[in-house]
Design a protein around this motif. Structure first.
Motif, mmCIF file in Angstrom:
data_model
loop_
_atom_site.group_PDB
_atom_site.id
_atom_site.type_symbol
_atom_site.label_atom_id
_atom_site.label_comp_id
_atom_site.label_asym_id
_atom_site.label_seq_id
_atom_site.Cartn_x
_atom_site.Cartn_y
_atom_site.Cartn_z
ATOM 1 N N GLY A 22 0.802 -1.216 0.000
ATOM 2 C CA GLY A 22 0.000 0.000 0.000
ATOM 3 C C GLY A 22 0.832 1.261 0.000
ATOM 4 N N ASN A 23 2.157 1.130 -0.099
ATOM 5 C CA ASN A 23 3.041 2.286 -0.109
ATOM 6 C C ASN A 23 4.101 2.066 -1.183
ATOM 7 O OD1 ASN A 23 4.702 4.434 0.395
ATOM 8 N ND2 ASN A 23 4.736 4.162 2.618
ATOM 9 N N ALA A 24 3.847 2.630 -2.373
ATOM 10 C CA ALA A 24 4.744 2.415 -3.505
ATOM 11 C C ALA A 24 6.102 3.071 -3.284
ATOM 12 C CB ALA A 24 4.103 2.943 -4.784
ATOM 13 N N SER A 25 6.129 4.229 -2.634
ATOM 14 C CA SER A 25 7.398 4.930 -2.406
ATOM 15 C C SER A 25 8.335 4.104 -1.527
ATOM 16 C CB SER A 25 7.146 6.285 -1.752
ATOM 17 O OG SER A 25 6.362 7.082 -2.592
ATOM 18 N N GLN A 26 7.789 3.476 -0.504
ATOM 19 C CA GLN A 26 8.594 2.650 0.398
ATOM 20 C C GLN A 26 9.174 1.449 -0.354
ATOM 21 O OE1 GLN A 26 6.326 0.823 3.497
ATOM 22 N NE2 GLN A 26 8.090 0.536 4.834
ATOM 23 N N VAL A 27 8.366 0.819 -1.167
ATOM 24 C CA VAL A 27 8.828 -0.340 -1.942
ATOM 25 C C VAL A 27 9.916 0.086 -2.927
ATOM 26 C CG1 VAL A 27 8.129 -2.084 -3.628
ATOM 27 C CG2 VAL A 27 6.641 -1.560 -1.694
ATOM 28 N N ALA A 28 9.728 1.238 -3.575
ATOM 29 C CA ALA A 28 10.715 1.715 -4.544
ATOM 30 C C ALA A 28 12.050 2.000 -3.863
ATOM 31 C CB ALA A 28 10.192 2.972 -5.235
ATOM 32 N N ARG A 29 12.017 2.657 -2.707
ATOM 33 C CA ARG A 29 13.263 2.960 -1.994
ATOM 34 C C ARG A 29 13.963 1.684 -1.541
ATOM 35 N NH1 ARG A 29 10.743 5.925 1.994
ATOM 36 N NH2 ARG A 29 9.322 7.185 0.782
ATOM 37 N N ARG A 30 13.174 0.693 -1.116
ATOM 38 C CA ARG A 30 13.755 -0.574 -0.661
ATOM 39 C C ARG A 30 14.516 -1.264 -1.797
ATOM 40 N NH1 ARG A 30 9.582 -4.555 0.719
ATOM 41 N NH2 ARG A 30 8.731 -2.827 1.897
ATOM 42 N N HIS A 31 14.026 -1.119 -3.034
ATOM 43 C CA HIS A 31 14.667 -1.778 -4.178
ATOM 44 C C HIS A 31 15.605 -0.851 -4.937
ATOM 45 C CE1 HIS A 31 12.508 -5.588 -3.935
ATOM 46 N NE2 HIS A 31 11.452 -4.888 -3.560
ATOM 47 N N GLY A 32 15.756 0.373 -4.463
ATOM 48 C CA GLY A 32 16.736 1.288 -5.052
ATOM 49 C C GLY A 32 16.323 1.895 -6.379
ATOM 50 N N ILE A 33 15.033 2.104 -6.585
ATOM 51 C CA ILE A 33 14.589 2.772 -7.806
ATOM 52 C C ILE A 33 13.817 4.033 -7.426
ATOM 53 C CG2 ILE A 33 14.457 0.630 -9.129
ATOM 54 C CD1 ILE A 33 11.380 0.871 -8.901
ATOM 55 N N ASP A 34 13.635 4.902 -8.381
ATOM 56 C CA ASP A 34 12.919 6.148 -8.163
ATOM 57 C C ASP A 34 11.433 5.864 -7.933
ATOM 58 O OD1 ASP A 34 12.302 8.826 -8.024
ATOM 59 O OD2 ASP A 34 12.331 9.157 -10.190
ATOM 60 N N PRO A 35 10.838 6.426 -6.886
ATOM 61 C CA PRO A 35 9.403 6.203 -6.642
ATOM 62 C C PRO A 35 8.514 6.637 -7.805
ATOM 63 C CG PRO A 35 10.420 7.175 -4.710
ATOM 64 C CD PRO A 35 11.445 7.189 -5.799
ATOM 65 N N LYS A 36 8.933 7.688 -8.510
ATOM 66 C CA LYS A 36 8.148 8.145 -9.669
ATOM 67 C C LYS A 36 8.093 7.063 -10.745
ATOM 68 C CE LYS A 36 9.191 13.039 -9.126
ATOM 69 N NZ LYS A 36 9.850 14.187 -9.745
ATOM 70 N N LEU A 37 9.190 6.340 -10.898
ATOM 71 C CA LEU A 37 9.240 5.277 -11.895
ATOM 72 C C LEU A 37 8.266 4.154 -11.533
ATOM 73 C CD1 LEU A 37 10.568 4.108 -14.436
ATOM 74 C CD2 LEU A 37 12.334 3.143 -12.954
ATOM 75 N N LEU A 38 8.220 3.788 -10.267
ATOM 76 C CA LEU A 38 7.295 2.742 -9.843
ATOM 77 C C LEU A 38 5.848 3.195 -10.014
ATOM 78 C CD1 LEU A 38 6.744 -0.030 -8.713
ATOM 79 C CD2 LEU A 38 7.063 0.903 -6.405
ATOM 80 N N HIS A 39 5.567 4.449 -9.691
ATOM 81 C CA HIS A 39 4.210 4.963 -9.897
ATOM 82 C C HIS A 39 3.837 4.931 -11.383
ATOM 83 C CE1 HIS A 39 3.080 6.230 -5.875
ATOM 84 N NE2 HIS A 39 4.317 6.681 -5.704
ATOM 85 N N TYR A 40 4.813 5.253 -12.235
ATOM 86 C CA TYR A 40 4.575 5.194 -13.681
ATOM 87 C C TYR A 40 4.281 3.761 -14.112
ATOM 88 C CZ TYR A 40 5.451 5.267 -18.672
ATOM 89 O OH TYR A 40 5.327 5.113 -20.034
#
Length: 110
Positions: A22-40
């Motif tokens: 339920g938190n895309a930014s947290q998942v993105a940071r954990r995997h070392g990618i930009d949160p904006k990219l995961l949202h895209y």
């Protein structure tokens, strides 16, 4: 510096994990990618079903009213135009009356 390409499976895994957590930014940071990219990627994944749909399903048709509906709309349109004209005339009469009863009134009413 070149762009990184991520495998489809990796993208799908992160999207699924982000939806579960339920938190895309947290998942993105954990995997070392930009949160904006995961949202895209998440936004893009929602529209994949539309892209994979057959072209016949994608066609958007225009609404064409039947003859009876069209006639009803014309009658309603005429009534609304008449009402609008009456209201405009009423406003003009009230503005003229205001000018006559209050000559010092300087507000531009047009």
């Amino acid at each position: 510096m070149g762009r990184s390409r991520y495998p489809k499976e990796f993208k799908e895994q992160l999207i699924q994990e982000a939806q579960e957590v339920g938190n895309a930014s947290q998942v993105a940071r954990r995997h070392g990618i930009d949160p904006k990219l995961l949202h895209y990627w998440m936004k893009e994944s929602k529209h994949k079903s539309f892209q994979e749909a057959p072209t016949e399903a994608k066609k958007i048709t225009a609404y064409v009213p039947s003859a009876q509906e069209f006639k009803e709309m014309e009658v309603e349109n005429i009534a609304l135009k008449k009402l609008l004209g009456e209201k405009a005339l009423e406003i003009q009469i009230l503005q003229d009356l205001l000018k006559k009863t209050n000559p010092g009134y300087r507000r531009n009413l047009k």
